[in-house]
Design a protein around this motif. Sequence first.
Motif, PDB file in Angstrom:
ATOM      1  N   PHE A  77      -4.885   0.825   2.237  1.00 45.37           N
ATOM      2  CA  PHE A  77      -6.077   1.441   2.695  1.00 45.37           C
ATOM      3  C   PHE A  77      -6.272   2.107   3.890  1.00 45.37           C
ATOM      4  N   SER A  78      -5.339   1.735   4.807  1.00 40.20           N
ATOM      5  CA  SER A  78      -4.848   2.401   6.189  1.00 40.20           C
ATOM      6  C   SER A  78      -4.468   3.675   6.108  1.00 40.20           C
ATOM      7  N   THR A  79      -3.491   3.623   5.054  1.00 42.33           N
ATOM      8  CA  THR A  79      -2.951   4.965   4.824  1.00 42.33           C
ATOM      9  C   THR A  79      -3.864   6.221   4.124  1.00 42.33           C
ATOM     10  N   TYR A  80      -4.683   5.659   3.389  1.00 41.52           N
ATOM     11  CA  TYR A  80      -5.727   6.547   2.990  1.00 41.52           C
ATOM     12  C   TYR A  80      -6.613   6.875   3.992  1.00 41.52           C
ATOM     13  N   ARG A  81      -7.085   6.121   4.815  1.00 44.61           N
ATOM     14  CA  ARG A  81      -7.826   6.567   6.047  1.00 44.61           C
ATOM     15  C   ARG A  81      -7.384   7.259   7.079  1.00 44.61           C
ATOM     16  N   SER A  82      -5.829   7.099   7.116  1.00 44.84           N
ATOM     17  CA  SER A  82      -5.346   8.127   8.180  1.00 44.84           C
ATOM     18  C   SER A  82      -4.896   9.376   7.540  1.00 44.84           C
ATOM     19  N   GLY A  83      -4.865   9.552   6.429  1.00 48.66           N
ATOM     20  CA  GLY A  83      -4.721  10.775   5.592  1.00 48.66           C
ATOM     21  C   GLY A  83      -3.223  10.856   5.310  1.00 48.66           C
ATOM     22  N   ARG A  84      -2.403   9.571   5.553  1.00 51.98           N
ATOM     23  CA  ARG A  84      -0.836   9.811   5.212  1.00 51.98           C
ATOM     24  C   ARG A  84      -1.034   9.738   3.559  1.00 51.98           C
ATOM     25  N   THR A  85      -1.771   8.946   2.921  1.00 58.41           N
ATOM     26  CA  THR A  85      -1.571   9.252   1.514  1.00 58.41           C
ATOM     27  C   THR A  85      -3.171   9.541   0.906  1.00 58.41           C
ATOM     28  N   LYS A  86      -3.033  10.011  -0.181  1.00 61.65           N
ATOM     29  CA  LYS A  86      -4.406  10.865  -0.615  1.00 61.65           C
ATOM     30  C   LYS A  86      -4.904   9.843  -1.921  1.00 61.65           C
ATOM     31  N   PRO A  87      -5.994   9.222  -1.648  1.00 56.21           N
ATOM     32  CA  PRO A  87      -6.384   8.262  -2.708  1.00 56.21           C
ATOM     33  C   PRO A  87      -7.285   9.323  -3.945  1.00 56.21           C
ATOM     34  N   THR A  88      -7.445   8.574  -5.005  1.00 58.61           N
ATOM     35  CA  THR A  88      -7.932   9.352  -6.264  1.00 58.61           C
ATOM     36  C   THR A  88      -9.347   9.656  -5.883  1.00 58.61           C
ATOM     37  N   ALA A  89     -10.021  10.574  -6.518  1.00 55.10           N
ATOM     38  CA  ALA A  89     -11.268  10.934  -6.401  1.00 55.10           C
ATOM     39  C   ALA A  89     -12.072   9.680  -6.744  1.00 55.10           C
TER      40      ALA A  89
END
Length: 195
Positions: free
Chosen positions: A39-51
């Motif tokens: 979740f942290s990587t999603y919030r930082s933009g390092r990993t893109k979550p699915t829609a």
Amino acid sequence: MKLDRDTRKVTAWLDRALADSGLTQAEFAAALGTSPSRFSTYRSGRTKPTAAFCFRAQRIAQGLAATRRARVMSAPVTAKIIRDTDDEDWAWRMLLQGRDHLRMLLEDGDDTVCAWEAAPPSTGSAGFDTLLAVLTRREFDQVGVEPPAWCEPRCLPEPWIPDHPFLTREQVIAKTPEFLKELNVFVPARDLVTA
């Protein structure tokens, strides 16, 4: 790392969902079925979550916020109250009150029922965890709504037979509904009824 405009919007969306949820980052990640680090990587933009993940995060966060405003229990709130008490009678009352709040939301067709999709933390008791899961699943099943993934109950390795003030161990076992016996949970049916 410089983020593109769309990624910045996604991270802002997830930040807003986290704030709306009223949970810590670790609690919200668990409620969404992911790890805090992911979740942290999603919030930082390092990993893109699915829609789908983003929409689910927003929907559940809004449901959690709405239940808080309405003073209605959600699965995470119910589990936390049970975990934080030393009074087993209070834990039972809160479990049943949470279940009754869910029942009310389902019967009313209330959109905030999505708050119950948020996976709860452990209550600190495998027995209460299983009971919360199975009772939640039954409420969703009874109204023909797909239950959340977290409430797939697992059979306990050892029988859980809480002490009963009036019944012997054998009487508790005899008065337990089959759907609980299958999970190695032994609670008399009448103890699951609220006024």
